[in-house]
Design an enzyme around this catalytic site. Structure first.
Site, PDB file in Angstrom:
ATOM      1  N   ASP A 177      -5.324 -25.996  -9.787  1.00  0.00           N
ATOM      2  CA  ASP A 177      -3.988 -25.394  -9.837  1.00  0.00           C
ATOM      3  C   ASP A 177      -3.010 -26.048  -8.871  1.00  0.00           C
ATOM      4  O   ASP A 177      -1.795 -25.966  -9.085  1.00  0.00           O
ATOM      5  CB  ASP A 177      -4.079 -23.893  -9.523  1.00  0.00           C
ATOM      6  CG  ASP A 177      -4.296 -23.049 -10.767  1.00  0.00           C
ATOM      7  OD1 ASP A 177      -4.624 -23.612 -11.829  1.00  0.00           O
ATOM      8  OD2 ASP A 177      -4.142 -21.812 -10.683  1.00  0.00           O
TER       9      ASP A 177
ATOM     10  N   ARG B  59     -15.136 -14.131 -13.831  1.00  0.00           N
ATOM     11  CA  ARG B  59     -14.779 -15.303 -13.013  1.00  0.00           C
ATOM     12  C   ARG B  59     -15.614 -15.376 -11.740  1.00  0.00           C
ATOM     13  O   ARG B  59     -15.906 -16.468 -11.254  1.00  0.00           O
ATOM     14  CB  ARG B  59     -13.293 -15.398 -12.728  1.00  0.00           C
ATOM     15  CG  ARG B  59     -12.666 -14.265 -11.998  1.00  0.00           C
ATOM     16  CD  ARG B  59     -11.191 -14.557 -11.692  1.00  0.00           C
ATOM     17  NE  ARG B  59     -10.389 -14.789 -12.853  1.00  0.00           N
ATOM     18  CZ  ARG B  59      -9.511 -15.792 -12.992  1.00  0.00           C
ATOM     19  NH1 ARG B  59      -9.309 -16.642 -12.015  1.00  0.00           N
ATOM     20  NH2 ARG B  59      -8.815 -15.919 -14.085  1.00  0.00           N
TER      21      ARG B  59
ATOM     22  N   TYR C 151     -12.457  -8.879 -24.684  1.00  0.00           N
ATOM     23  CA  TYR C 151     -13.729  -9.552 -25.000  1.00  0.00           C
ATOM     24  C   TYR C 151     -14.857  -9.000 -24.132  1.00  0.00           C
ATOM     25  O   TYR C 151     -14.605  -8.443 -23.054  1.00  0.00           O
ATOM     26  CB  TYR C 151     -13.623 -11.074 -24.887  1.00  0.00           C
ATOM     27  CG  TYR C 151     -13.078 -11.660 -23.600  1.00  0.00           C
ATOM     28  CD1 TYR C 151     -13.867 -11.831 -22.463  1.00  0.00           C
ATOM     29  CD2 TYR C 151     -11.755 -12.090 -23.536  1.00  0.00           C
ATOM     30  CE1 TYR C 151     -13.367 -12.414 -21.311  1.00  0.00           C
ATOM     31  CE2 TYR C 151     -11.240 -12.667 -22.377  1.00  0.00           C
ATOM     32  CZ  TYR C 151     -12.054 -12.825 -21.272  1.00  0.00           C
ATOM     33  OH  TYR C 151     -11.548 -13.396 -20.131  1.00  0.00           O
TER      34      TYR C 151
HETATM   35  C1  LIG Z   1      -4.407 -13.647 -16.050  1.00  0.00           C
HETATM   36  C2  LIG Z   1      -5.060 -14.993 -15.969  1.00  0.00           C
HETATM   37  C3  LIG Z   1      -6.030 -15.348 -16.895  1.00  0.00           C
HETATM   38  C4  LIG Z   1      -6.612 -16.613 -16.858  1.00  0.00           C
HETATM   39  N1  LIG Z   1      -7.546 -16.934 -17.802  1.00  0.00           N
HETATM   40  C5  LIG Z   1      -8.106 -18.159 -17.784  1.00  0.00           C
HETATM   41  C6  LIG Z   1      -9.106 -18.508 -18.755  1.00  0.00           C
HETATM   42  O1  LIG Z   1      -9.453 -17.702 -19.614  1.00  0.00           O
HETATM   43  N2  LIG Z   1      -9.659 -19.760 -18.705  1.00  0.00           N
HETATM   44  C7  LIG Z   1      -9.295 -20.676 -17.748  1.00  0.00           C
HETATM   45  O2  LIG Z   1      -9.833 -21.793 -17.756  1.00  0.00           O
HETATM   46  N3  LIG Z   1      -8.356 -20.381 -16.808  1.00  0.00           N
HETATM   47  C8  LIG Z   1      -7.761 -19.147 -16.799  1.00  0.00           C
HETATM   48  N4  LIG Z   1      -6.840 -18.812 -15.847  1.00  0.00           N
HETATM   49  C9  LIG Z   1      -6.450 -19.832 -14.837  1.00  0.00           C
HETATM   50  C10 LIG Z   1      -7.501 -19.974 -13.712  1.00  0.00           C
HETATM   51  O3  LIG Z   1      -7.769 -18.709 -13.152  1.00  0.00           O
HETATM   52  C11 LIG Z   1      -6.978 -20.923 -12.630  1.00  0.00           C
HETATM   53  O4  LIG Z   1      -6.405 -22.069 -13.237  1.00  0.00           O
HETATM   54  C12 LIG Z   1      -8.117 -21.371 -11.718  1.00  0.00           C
HETATM   55  O5  LIG Z   1      -8.766 -20.260 -11.154  1.00  0.00           O
HETATM   56  C13 LIG Z   1      -7.569 -22.285 -10.614  1.00  0.00           C
HETATM   57  O6  LIG Z   1      -8.615 -22.598  -9.706  1.00  0.00           O
HETATM   58  P1  LIG Z   1      -8.289 -23.430  -8.385  1.00  0.00           P
HETATM   59  O7  LIG Z   1      -9.587 -23.517  -7.649  1.00  0.00           O
HETATM   60  O8  LIG Z   1      -7.584 -24.686  -8.715  1.00  0.00           O
HETATM   61  O9  LIG Z   1      -7.240 -22.550  -7.569  1.00  0.00           O
HETATM   62  P2  LIG Z   1      -7.452 -21.129  -6.855  1.00  0.00           P
HETATM   63  O10 LIG Z   1      -8.343 -20.260  -7.645  1.00  0.00           O
HETATM   64  O11 LIG Z   1      -6.096 -20.622  -6.536  1.00  0.00           O
HETATM   65  O12 LIG Z   1      -8.221 -21.486  -5.509  1.00  0.00           O
HETATM   66  C14 LIG Z   1      -7.549 -22.041  -4.395  1.00  0.00           C
HETATM   67  C15 LIG Z   1      -8.404 -21.763  -3.152  1.00  0.00           C
HETATM   68  O13 LIG Z   1      -7.813 -22.427  -2.047  1.00  0.00           O
HETATM   69  C16 LIG Z   1      -7.804 -21.569  -0.938  1.00  0.00           C
HETATM   70  N5  LIG Z   1      -6.699 -22.023  -0.067  1.00  0.00           N
HETATM   71  C17 LIG Z   1      -5.377 -21.969  -0.328  1.00  0.00           C
HETATM   72  N6  LIG Z   1      -4.664 -22.496   0.689  1.00  0.00           N
HETATM   73  C18 LIG Z   1      -5.581 -22.891   1.621  1.00  0.00           C
HETATM   74  C19 LIG Z   1      -5.473 -23.506   2.892  1.00  0.00           C
HETATM   75  N7  LIG Z   1      -4.281 -23.841   3.432  1.00  0.00           N
HETATM   76  N8  LIG Z   1      -6.603 -23.788   3.594  1.00  0.00           N
HETATM   77  C20 LIG Z   1      -7.824 -23.474   3.074  1.00  0.00           C
HETATM   78  N9  LIG Z   1      -7.979 -22.868   1.863  1.00  0.00           N
HETATM   79  C21 LIG Z   1      -6.869 -22.600   1.150  1.00  0.00           C
HETATM   80  C22 LIG Z   1      -7.597 -20.175  -1.540  1.00  0.00           C
HETATM   81  O14 LIG Z   1      -8.007 -19.144  -0.650  1.00  0.00           O
HETATM   82  C23 LIG Z   1      -8.461 -20.275  -2.784  1.00  0.00           C
HETATM   83  O15 LIG Z   1      -9.800 -19.914  -2.521  1.00  0.00           O
HETATM   84  C24 LIG Z   1      -6.227 -17.563 -15.857  1.00  0.00           C
HETATM   85  C25 LIG Z   1      -5.268 -17.202 -14.905  1.00  0.00           C
HETATM   86  C26 LIG Z   1      -4.690 -15.938 -14.954  1.00  0.00           C
HETATM   87  C27 LIG Z   1      -3.648 -15.584 -13.919  1.00  0.00           C
END
Ligand SMILES: Cc1cc2nc3c(=O)[nH]c(=O)nc-3n(C[C@H](O)[C@H](O)[C@H](O)COP(=O)(O)OP(=O)(O)OC[C@H]3O[C@@H](n4cnc5c(N)ncnc54)[C@H](O)[C@@H]3O)c2cc1C
Length: 429
Positions: free
Chosen positions: A304, A120, A227
């Protein structure tokens, strides 16, 4: 360029207004920044952490995502950093028997893009480098504490700083600060916990473990995924189980003693892999109930923050990248000759397609996880059904990986139509 926000710096100039402010620099926030900047909009990402980065191990990215990364000219980098596995194989975790498989070479022909597994931090790093090349304004150490809006745009407020833009995207993950504008829901605990571990591949070589496939062992109340990563140099494993302590209401749940107990009765391939899990950290697994409203005036949700799933369909990061792609499509479609975006129309287009699709992913992921984890007679029934499945039946992933009803019609040319018959093997090329 990445700038570090210094709270209370009186000398700091007022940040310039941008087209789009993105709260959160995870995979979702960076994907939005890359997509919107490629389309000619100015973007700023506000990230609370002192540096951009990702914690964790592998990610699976399906054809519905690699197809987009290819359009963004990022696929070659992704393919070099990742691995294109041959198959996804599902096995019973107790006796190790193969239950079914998805041939990813055929799937690539069917969906016109490959399935990739990648660390990741490599996917995040690829998006970060692209954002830097494109000139996205990347700000670290900037925890947004409030967002607000008026008829002209939106603001993000953080210590000693107010950023303004035409649009604000909440890409701030499961515990989003922006989501309460849309819903008073809370994360839902699944009582499951994930352990991860990535080790040099030679650590496990020589055992009866497939090094070319994604293998998922499904068992009563647990599953185990393996994997290869990093061009086949590393081996990634994820062990997931239901915590008895979580079910009993203890605060301290998901601990390593529970890990060992959960996998004690599993087959040899799982037990060989288990000692290689990191035991000093674990991830409790939460999702949220789907919501259908992601847009309010000039503030919208993505990633997310909008749709955190349980990970059983491996679509969380993938959906975040799709969000970025679809939002950018609508922003481009609703720009006038001077370059101004009609955000009301663009966001209406975005909201007309994404929540419905992501609702289905979230609901299906919960059900798919239940099926993986059944015990007793239900396990025997599940195994019979999976063994009887025609391996060329793609009906359970066509809606995810192929052209779906959730794609706006005008994007259809990007996706080759798929003639589908569940009982017909794909034609060899
Ligand atoms: C065990 C596991 C396995 C997974 N496997 C897969 C997979 O194989 N394939 C897949 O597609 N997905 C997978 N996922 C899901 C995937 O990891 C998430 O859906 C994805 O990383 C979400 O990305 P995001 O950027 O929306 O949120 P996040 O990664 O949570 O990023 C949010 C960001 O916002 C920042 N932030 C939060 N609040 C604030 C604030 N108030 N001010 C400024 N910054 C802030 C945080 O620091 C962070 O950097 C998996 C998840 C898990 C738990």
């Amino acid at each position: 360029m990445t700038t570090q926000h210094v709270p209370g710096d009186a000398q700091a100039p007022e940040p310039a207004r941008v087209d789009v402010l993105i709260v959160g620099g995870g995979i979702g926030g960076l994907a939005s920044a890359v997509a919107l900047t490629r389309a000619g909009l100015t973007c700023r990402v506000l990230e609370q952490a002192p540096a951009f980065g990702e914690v964790g191990a592998g990610l699976q990215i399906a054809p519905n995502c690699t197809r987009i990364l290819r359009e963004w000219d990022l696929f070659d980098e992704i393919a070099e950093l990742g691995v294109l596995p041959r198959s996804i194989v599902m096995r019973d975790a107790v006796d190790g028997e193969e239950l079914t498989r998805l041939d990813l070479v055929d799937a690539e022909k069917r969906y016109g893009a490959p399935y990739v597994v990648i660390h990741r931090s490599d996917l995040h790093g690829t998006l970060l480098r692209a954002a830097q090349r494109l000139g996205v304004d990347l700000v670290t150490d900037c925890a947004v504490t409030a967002v607000e809006q008026d008829d002209h745009g939106a603001r993000a407020i953080s210590a000693g700083r107010v950023d303004t833009a035409d649009l604000l995207l909440g890409a701030d993950g499961l515990h989003s600060l922006v989501r309460p504008l849309f819903s008073d829901d809370q994360p839902v605990s699944s009582a499951y916990v994930a352990y991860r571990g990535a080790v040099p591949i030679d650590t496990v070589r020589g055992n009866d473990i497939s090094l070319d496939d994604v293998v998922c062992y499904v068992g009563p109340g647990s599953h185990f995924v393996q994997y290869p990563l990093r061009g086949g140099e590393m081996f990634n494993q994820v062990a997931v189980f239901e915590s008895p302590k979580a079910l009993a209401g203890f605060e301290d749940w998901g601990t390593p003693d529970e890990l060992d107990a959960a996998f004690a009765g599993t087959c040899e391939q799982v037990r060989i892999g288990l000692p290689h899990m990191w035991r000093d950290r674990w991830w409790r697994m939460f999702d949220r109930d789907p919501i259908d409203t992601w847009v309010s005036g000039r503030i919208a949700l993505t990633g997310d923050a909008a749709h955190p799933p349980l990970q059983y369909l491996a679509q969380g990061a993938v959906m975040a990248i799709e969000d970025a792609y679809i939002l950018t499509h609508h922003a481009t479609a609703h720009r006038d000759a001077s370059g101004r975006v009609d955000w009301t129309a663009a966001l209406a287009g975005y909201e007309s397609v994404r929540p419905a699709h992501c609702r289905r992913v979230l609901s299906t992921a919960r059900k798919w996880g239940e099926l993986w984890h059944v015990a007793g007679d239900r396990r025997r029934w599940r195994n019979e059904v999976l063994r009887a499945r025609d391996v060329h039946d793609y009906s359970f992933v066509d809606w995810l990986y192929g052209p779906t009803a959730t794609q706006p019609a005008e994007l259809a040319p990007m996706f080759e139509p798929i003639p589908y018959s569940p009982l017909t093997a794909p034609t060899a090329s």
